[in-house]
Scaffold this motif. Structure first.
Motif, PDB file in Angstrom:
ATOM      1  N   SER A  30      -3.765   6.825   1.449  1.00 46.92           N
ATOM      2  CA  SER A  30      -4.418   5.934   0.978  1.00 46.92           C
ATOM      3  C   SER A  30      -4.110   6.233  -0.584  1.00 46.92           C
ATOM      4  O   SER A  30      -4.056   7.175  -1.183  1.00 46.92           O
ATOM      5  CB  SER A  30      -5.974   5.959   1.103  1.00 46.92           C
ATOM      6  N   SER A  77      -6.200  -0.424   0.033  1.00 51.21           N
ATOM      7  CA  SER A  77      -5.867   0.866   0.346  1.00 51.21           C
ATOM      8  C   SER A  77      -6.754   2.150   0.562  1.00 51.21           C
ATOM      9  O   SER A  77      -7.110   2.870   1.435  1.00 51.21           O
ATOM     10  CB  SER A  77      -4.808   1.272  -0.330  1.00 51.21           C
ATOM     11  N   THR A  95      -3.744   3.048   4.600  1.00 54.28           N
ATOM     12  CA  THR A  95      -2.555   2.503   4.837  1.00 54.28           C
ATOM     13  C   THR A  95      -1.819   3.230   5.828  1.00 54.28           C
ATOM     14  O   THR A  95      -1.688   4.566   5.813  1.00 54.28           O
ATOM     15  CB  THR A  95      -1.766   2.342   3.386  1.00 54.28           C
ATOM     16  N   GLY A 119       1.029  -1.163  -0.046  1.00 51.17           N
ATOM     17  CA  GLY A 119      -0.132  -0.160   0.099  1.00 51.17           C
ATOM     18  C   GLY A 119       0.887   1.298   0.038  1.00 51.17           C
ATOM     19  O   GLY A 119       0.655   2.334  -0.895  1.00 51.17           O
TER      20      GLY A 119
END
Ligand code: ATP
Ligand code: MG
Lengths: 269, 297, 362
Positions: free
Chosen positions: B121, B211, B216, B50
């Motif tokens: 993310s 993610s 993440t 991620g």
């Protein structure tokens, strides 16, 4: 007197029946040998007797009492001790400590007593050590008492295992191929030692491929093949048994594995 | 909202979570089957996947970023095997467990120092955080479909790889019978490295697709590892399909316990069930007691 | 006998020397962190017994520390004043189980006394260790690791999510613990030196008891289980009973440390039960070589002290992780073992060695 009585013992692994309806007795004061080709089920039978594997049917009677539901440590307490085909010493400990572990079932102090070192515990510890040293001397390894067990050779490990088993003060001693890996001289000494042990009142059941040793020391021989008993009797009677001869000749020629020096040689040379 | 729709909603959220656990669990299985090591650092692969993808996505289009992350993490996986597991293969299980735990901590801390403790993310693969798809009245984000789709496809691909390609078959041979595999001329060490690489790649891919939903962060790996581990054991170690089932089960239990238990306790139920399974059926719900299947894929 | 005394005397000398040095350098405040580090090391000692001697993995000892600490923190801070008029509260008060005191704001409260809370903590820990150990210790390797980890996870989540345990804030305002004979466990700076000696003394006693234990019949049984469980059982050792007992003993030691530290710092927080804490204890036990009580306790005190003094800064956890990897890869038996081996190898070089090395594993 019947010391050990195996009645209809059976054990299978998946589809393979390693021990099939085996019955026999061992009498007090005997040296009884169990022979048979590789894979006959001898070690499995030992495991059943010493409680490491449960039998699927039948009973195991020791001094008339059924022991087949007991855990291995309870069987050791009852008076049966054993050695292993592959010596299973506690490799991180010294020879002396290994044999001292054998005294476990005959001693009693627990966590609290040992942590606080009660006077009784200190005395007991001394006795454990003395008894262990005595057994080590008995098998002739006093010079190695303080060596780590991991540094010993194969033959010496077997001897330490024997001392460890003797330290439990067994009435019945199970020896799984005690002579494998020993040279002829050592094997001969071992024969004398086994006799000596028997003369102190310990009954012996041994698995062995070395026929000269077997024929030399045992009072009674049991022949196992494919998990079943095919013959039982005095060494000379077994030697002349047609079934035994055919099993050994057939097996021996087909599977002459290296290291199994005498599995095919029934008669003494 | 009707109670059926509510249940469906919980179920879907459970399946989404569960499929991530399943993906981690399959990674566990791959490595365990090939090496006999349960890799506690498996969750870090997900986290790294991620994080790296987020960073790459600043410079490259999304598909490239994801692919790049997967490749990089796969290389990291191989590297770990070469550096730590290959030379230390003869250590006891206790030591192996400790090493993988150590690796997990170090990777986490490295991530903390390379990036920071901020939550980040990837963008939604399609649509955005408010777009939703209706399934029988329950609303789900399209990203969830991405997650489920990716996982289904990768499980199928993995299956094909293991069954029908030469490499895959060699790998299975290594796990079910290493001696025979060695005699047949298969290089077991390389197979182990491959298993680490594959498992890391799988983890990283999982890390990328979730993610947008779960975010993440450097710490995100460890909880995933533990849940994925639980899923693998729940299903029965060594069987990827059982791992998928175990993962989904844990996800669903978790989703429903949110509705019954106070929020803070929502992991408790998953672990309590894991403990129960360990104590009653240590070989897992779908494993065989004899341990025959333990090292089969 | 003399051989047993040497390490004890040496250790005592080190303890005194450190205090004198700290006082001479006017750095007595360092003793606070050192005292805490010593309490943490007690957990490591118990863990050495379980992992190093009996060979059973535990990733859950942080949980036992927390169970001990939280039980006594909750009982000694929660007021049972509303029960004061019941007949049994009267009896318990007479037995000094309940004590009347004032809280931080001066209002009267009735709480459980530290001694009674300590006993309760031991009982709760015993039950928890029994319930988790009994089924878990039938598992091996990874499964046992996972089971203990799962247990630790559950404890952590419960602690974090429960109002009675103070949730994320933990519990503060835990009173000092008057042990008797003028000894008080308290974080007050006037009692800093006294508490340092108290902690060292308790740790030393545990160390001696465990040292006796491992060099006895019980210790040999544990090592035998570690080495060859089947053979140990066949030699008459009740392996499952021993594993359970040693697990419980070490859990109790962790809980004792938890209770003591909670009284010392006046509180406890949820981080004590986190997985990372449990893993740290394992790391420290491994750093000492697991089966070496003295080196494990020295090393863990040192590293915990440095960590508490914030030496490692933001690399705190990384240090523990790296420690795990490095020690296990290079010297899995601890840093002192290879040293001893080299010395032995040099000294035995003169002797002729016979008998081939046999590394066969049965
Ligand atoms: N744990 C086990 N699992 C599966 N099969 C086993 C197991 N133990 C033994 N066997 C099988 O049972 C059969 C009997 O084995 P056993 O070890 O008792 O033979 P043995 O007579 O002691 O042979 P040897 O002379 O080689 O020691 C063998 O075919 C063996 O492969
Ligand atoms: Mg045999």
């Amino acid at each position: 007197m019947k010391l050990l009585e195996v009645l209809n013992a059976r054990r299978s692994f998946g589809g393979l029946v390693a021990v099939d309806q085996v019955s026999f007795s061992v009498f007090s004061g005997q040296i009884k040998a169990m022979i048979g080709p590789n894979g006959a089920g001898k070690t499995t039978l030992f495991n059943i007797i010493s409680g490491l594997l449960p039998t699927e049917t039948g009973k195991i009677l020791f001094k008339g009492k059924n022991i087949h539901r007991l855990k291995p440590f309870q069987i050791a307490h009852a008076g049966i001790s054993r050695t292993f085909q592959n010596p299973s010493l506690f490799l991180k400990m010294s020879v002396l400590e290994n044999v001292m572990v054998g005294r476990h079932s005959r001693t009693r102090w627990g966590f609290i007593g040992c942590g606080l070192r009660f006077p009784g515990q200190i005395r007991e510890e001394k006795h454990i050590q003395e008894a262990a040293l005595e057994q080590i001397a008995y098998v002739g390894l006093e010079h190695l008492a303080d060596s780590p067990a991991g540094s010993l050779g194969f033959g010496q490990r077997r001897m330490v295992e024997l001392a460890r088993a003797l330290a439990t003060e067994p009435e019945l001693l199970l020896l799984d191929e005690p002579a494998s890996g020993l040279n002829p001289k050592e094997t001969e000494d071992l024969g004398l030692l086994i006799r000596k042990i028997r003369d102190t009142g310990v009954t012996i059941l041994l698995v062995e491929h070395d026929m000269s040793l077997v024929m030399d020391i045992s009072d009674d021989v049991l022949v196992l093949h494919n998990g079943s008993v095919i013959a039982e009797g005095t060494p000379s009677a077994v030697q002349d048994d047609q079934k035994v001869i055919s099993v050994y000749l057939g097996k021996g020629l087909a599977h002459a594995a290296p290291g199994e020096k005498s599995s095919m040689r029934l008669r003494r040379p | 909202m009707g109670s059926e729709i509510l249940i469906l909603q919980y179920l879907l959220s459970g399946i989404t979570k569960g499929s991530i656990y399943a993906m981690v669990a399959i990674g566990f299985n791959l490595i365990f089957s090939a090496t006999g090591v349960l890799n506690f650092a498996q969750g870090e692969f997900v986290m790294l996947g991620g994080m790296i993808a987020v960073t790459l996505s600043f410079y490259f289009p999304l598909p490239v970023a994801v692919a790049g992350a997967v490749v990089i993490v796969a290389c990291i996986g191989c590297l770990l095997e070469l550096l730590f597991f290959r030379p230390l293969r003869h250590h006891s299980i206790l030591h192996m467990i400790i090493i993988t735990i150590g690796l997990s901590i170090v990777i986490q801390e490295a991530a903390l120092h390379i990036w920071d403790e901020k939550v980040r993310s990837l963008p939604y693969f399609t649509g955005n955080e408010i777009s939703s798809v209706k399934i029988y009245g329950a609303a789900i984000s399209p990203q969830v479909l991405w997650v489920l789709g990716t996982i289904t496809v990768s499980v199928i691909l993995l299956h094909i790889f293991l069954r029908y390609t030469l490499q895959g078959r060699a790998m299975r041979a290594c796990s079910s019978n290493p001696e025979a595999a060695m005699l047949a001329g298969i290089n077991i060490s390389n197979m182990r490295t491959l298993a680490f690489g594959l498992s890391a790649a799988l983890g990283a891919l999982g890390g990328c697709v979730i993610s947008p939903i779960t975010m993440t962060q450097y710490e995100a790996g460890a909880p995933l590892a533990i849940k994925g581990f639980a899923a693998a054991i729940l299903g029965g170690l060594g069987n990827p399909m059982a791992a998928v089932a175990g993962g989904l089960l844990i996800g669903i239990i978790e989703a429903f316990s949110v509705s019954k238990l106070p929020a803070a306790y929502n992991d408790v139920s998953a672990f309590a069930i894991l403990l129960l399974v360990l104590f009653i059926r240590p070989h897992g719900l779908f494993g065989s007691p004899s341990g025959q299947g333990v090292r089969e894929f | 006998m003399l051989k047993r005394l040497i390490p004890i005397v040496l250790m005592a000398a080190v303890i005194v020397a450190v205090q004198l040095l700290a006082t001479a350098l006017e750095k007595e405040y360092c003793l606070t962190q050192l005292t805490m580090a010593i309490y943490y090391s007690m957990v490591v000692m118990g863990l050495c017994l379980v992992m190093g001697y009996a060979g059973q993995v535990s990733l859950g000892h942080g949980a036992f520390f927390a169970i001990g600490g939280y039980t006594s923190a909750i009982l000694t801070t929660r007021s049972f004043l509303s029960l004061q008029d019941t007949w049994w509260a009267g009896i318990l008060k007479r037995l000094h189980v309940f004590v009347l005191r004032e809280d931080m704001f001066g209002s009267p409260i009735m709480t459980v006394s530290p001694w009674a809370a300590f006993l309760a903590a031991m009982i709760v820990t015993f039950i928890a260790a029994f319930l988790i150990g009994y089924p878990a210790l039938r598992l091996k390797g990874h499964y046992l690791a996972m089971a203990t980890l799962g247990f630790a996870m559950i404890v952590h989540k419960i602690v974090l999510g429960s109002a009675f345990a103070g949730a994320a804030d933990g519990i503060t305002g835990v009173p000092e613990w008057t042990l008797g004979a003028g000894l008080v466990i308290t974080g007050k700076s006037v009692a800093r030196v006294q508490n340092y000696y108290l902690a060292s003394g308790i740790a030393l006693v545990i160390l001696i008891l465990l040292g006796n234990l491992v060099r006895s019949r019980v210790g040999r049984a544990l090592q035998a289980i570690h080495d060859q469980e089947t053979a140990a059982n066949a030699m008459g050792i009740n392996t499952s009973a021993y594993k359970l007992q040693v697990f419980i003993v070490s859990a109790l030691i962790a809980a004792i440390a938890g209770v003591l530290l909670t009284h010392y710092t006046g509180g406890i927080g949820p981080s004590e039960s986190s997985i990372l804490k449990s893993v740290r204890y394992v790391a420290l036990a491994a750093a000492g070589g697991m089966a070496n009580l003295w080196s494990a306790s020295l090393i863990s005190t040192l590293i915990n002290y440095l960590s508490l003094r914030d030496w490692f800064g933001t690399f705190d956890n990384a240090v523990f992780g790296a420690l795990l990897i490095i020690i296990i890869s290079i010297a899995p038996d601890g840093p002192f073992k290879p040293l001893g081996l080299w010395i032995r190898r040099w000294s035995s070089l003169a002797r002729v060695r016979t008998g081939e090395k046999n590394h066969e594993t049965p």
